[in-house]
Design an enzyme around this catalytic site. Structure first.
Site, short mmCIF file in Angstrom:
data_model
loop_
_atom_site.label_atom_id
_atom_site.label_comp_id
_atom_site.label_asym_id
_atom_site.label_seq_id
_atom_site.Cartn_x
_atom_site.Cartn_y
_atom_site.Cartn_z
N LYS A 1 0.64 -1.41 0.04
CA LYS A 1 -0.15 -0.16 -0.41
C LYS A 1 0.61 1.19 -0.15
O LYS A 1 1.72 1.53 1.28
CB LYS A 1 -0.88 -0.28 1.31
CG LYS A 1 -2.39 1.32 1.25
CD LYS A 1 -1.95 2.01 0.88
CE LYS A 1 -2.20 2.95 1.80
NZ LYS A 1 -1.31 4.33 1.41
N GLU B 1 9.56 1.35 10.94
CA GLU B 1 10.07 2.35 10.56
C GLU B 1 9.80 3.73 10.70
O GLU B 1 8.67 4.15 9.67
CB GLU B 1 10.31 1.72 8.84
CG GLU B 1 11.44 0.55 8.60
CD GLU B 1 12.57 0.05 9.18
OE1 GLU B 1 13.16 1.56 9.51
OE2 GLU B 1 13.36 -0.77 9.33
N CYS C 1 13.80 10.54 6.32
CA CYS C 1 13.86 10.01 7.91
C CYS C 1 15.45 9.70 8.67
O CYS C 1 14.92 10.35 9.69
CB CYS C 1 12.88 8.08 8.06
SG CYS C 1 13.60 7.65 6.84
N GLU D 1 10.08 16.29 14.46
CA GLU D 1 11.07 16.31 13.29
C GLU D 1 9.95 17.38 12.55
O GLU D 1 9.05 16.96 12.24
CB GLU D 1 10.21 14.45 12.81
CG GLU D 1 10.69 13.89 11.69
CD GLU D 1 10.69 12.66 10.85
OE1 GLU D 1 9.09 12.81 11.27
OE2 GLU D 1 11.31 12.24 9.89
#
Ligand code: NAD
Length: 509
Positions: A169, A242, A276, A369
């Site tokens: 997906k 992750e 990331c 982040e």
């Protein structure tokens, strides 16, 4: 103007994919329901049963053909990545190359990674003890938009190489590249359902997390990762997460300053900071801080944003532009100094690379982040303070250290899944190194032998090689069994001669 963006819901039947640089629709895809997802998983199950029976050599042959077919279509794949994600052409091709390197490594290393291992049988000396690794079955892979090919391929390649089928997906922001890969898979693999793509937004991902898969490999944000884990818990489906990061870079007093600055600029700004493992914050020792900042600013000023030959492309999502602006506004309100870029230099989906100093951990830019082209640099007294601040986070994905004399020593003190020494991000390009994080950055590993084993079930086999007079797995014991076992406990685990000899031999090993 920020281009309109797909905010897909299940209420519309199709989902549009936009070019973030122009706002143009570049394609539409189906929004798949839970029924569609379940049907794909059922087809994958059938494919997995056959795929698992193939030898490693046979699987490798098909995976090599798949890799070569993607390499032959590199122009088409890179073009979709460039248009759908907004990244410059060079970065799009780099992403294709990195994805292929993992596909190559996964298929080549699977047999070695899954080789059965003979292990010591301990006190059951008449047994042969073996650990073996077997495919799980069907793996659901849910991917993000920032590296829409490389990131999911880190799971897909290793899952396929380990003998599983995959239902993928992709992010609703970047579904077209996944469909292109599915097209290539269908014409390459003998089993057309070995790698299937299900398109849609969060609800389609949630349906996959709840489906009858044998593992979910999720890459995305920590809040969504938690939702995936809760959904998967219904069937006790194991998950690999992750998630995001707040990767620190430490620059020691003896670092090669030009090299460290070049790495900070690349690590903070590649893919417009939407990685990331981006360098999200930099800690520099007082003695070299000003020189380092000067070098970073000089290099950032040489960069071009936008256009075909730009170093930085458009931000993929307007939502992300808002987060970056919010972090910049917050930092400036709390005293940060802007050297380049800044919130006033944001125009539509383009953010000028921004260098900040006078930052600290009261600011969102140093703890949350940011996922944008920002390099916040904090002055520290020494490396000990840098390490303390680097570890002052709930995340723990990547990290980097620049030091000529003690890079490795500093690296070992960082609570992170990965560290690059005198480089940035290098661990992601070395396919033998496991990739993953700790804390809010998730758990489980892709890449390397561990990445193959992540998609296997471990089987332990105890095989009796010959019988011995004392059989502990029987009710037929002699009358003096209790006395015997008492003696054995003392002899083998206490102060007996056998225990002493064993401890001595273990010390020698
Ligand atoms: P996201 O969490 O918004 O979405 C990721 C995927 O999850 C998408 O495909 C989305 O459709 C799907 N999803 C959304 N809701 C869901 C639900 N309830 N159940 C199941 N699936 C659902 O993340 P994103 O914005 O696409 O990606 C950016 C994030 O990904 C950043 O935090 C980044 O750091 C992280 N990331 C991590 C890695 C890594 O390897 N650790 C790699 C790339 C990106």
């Amino acid at each position: 103007m920020v281009p309109p963006r797909a905010t897909a819901t299940q209420s519309t039947e199709r989902l549009s994919s936009y070019n973030p640089a122009t706002g143009d629709v570049i394609g539409t895809v189906a929004i798949m329901s839970a029924t569609d997802v379940d049907a794909a998983v059922a087809r994958a199950r059938t494919a997995a049963q056959t795929w698992a029976t193939r030898s490693f050599a046979a699987r490798n042959e098909e995976l090599v053909a798949f890799r070569k077919a993607i390499a032959a279509s590199a122009d088409e794949v890179a073009d979709i990545l460039h248009r759908e994600n907004g990244k410059p052409e060079l970065e799009a091709y780099t992403e294709v190359m990195m994805a292929l390197s993992h596909l190559q490594h996964a298929s080549a290393c699977a047999e070695h990674a899954m080789k059965p291992r003979k292990v010591s049988s301990g006190m059951l000396a008449n047994f042969r003890a073996t650990i073996s690794y077997h495919p799980l079955g069907v793996i659901g892979v849910i991917g993000p938009w920032n590296y829409p090919l490389f990131t999911p391929m880190g799971s897909i390649a290793y899952a396929l190489a380990a003998g599983n089928a995959v239902v993928w997906k992709p992010s609703e922001l970047t579904p077209l590249v996944a469909l292109e890969i599915e097209k290539i898979a269908k014409r390459t693999f003998a089993l057309p359902d070995l790698l299937q793509v299900v398109t849609g937004a969060g609800a389609t991902g949630a349906a996959l997390a709840k489906a009858a898969v044998d593992k979910i490999a999720f890459t995305g944000s920590a809040p969504t990762g938690k939702r995936v884990m809760i959904a998967a818990a219904e069937r006790l489906t194991p998950v690999l997460l992750e998630l995001g990061g707040k990767d620190p870079m430490i620059v020691d007093t003896d670092a090669d300053l030009a090299a460290a600055a070049e790495a900070a600029v690349f690590g903070g700004l590649t893919n417009s900071g939407q990685a990331c493992i981006s360098v999200e914050r930099v800690y520099v020792a007082d003695a070299i801080h000003d020189k380092f900042v000067e070098e970073v600013v000089k290099q950032v000023r040489e960069l071009k944003v936008g256009g075909d030959d730009g170093h930085l492309g458009a931000m993929t999502s307007p939502a992300q532009v808002k987060i970056v602006k919010d972090h910049l506004d917050d930092a400036i309100a709390k005293g940060a100094k802007v050297h380049t870029g800044g919130p006033d230099a944001i125009s539509g989906s383009y953010i000028q690379p921004t260098v900040l100093t006078n930052v600290d951990h009261r600011m969102k830019i140093m703890v949350d982040e940011t996922f944008g082209p920002v390099i916040p640099i904090q002055k520290v007294a020494n490396v000990d303070e840098a390490v303390r601040l680097a570890n002052d986070t709930t995340f723990g994905l990547g990290s980097s250290v620049f030091s000529k004399s003690r890079g490795r020593q500093i690296a070992d003190k960082l609570r992170a899944g990965m560290t690059a020494v005198n480089a940035v991000m290098a661990f992601s390009g070395i396919p033998t190194l496991p990739f993953g994080g700790v804390g809010d950055s998730g758990f489980g590993r892709i890449h390397g032998d561990e990445g193959v084993r992540e998609f296997t079930r471990i089987k332990s086999t105890a095989e009796q090689a010959f019988s011995i007079p004392i059989n502990m797995m029987s009710f037929r014991q002699p009358k003096n069994a209790v006395k015997n076992i008492k003696g054995m406990i003392k002899q083998i685990y206490g102060d007996g001669v056998v225990a002493k000899a064993g401890d001595f031999l273990r010390k020698l090993r």
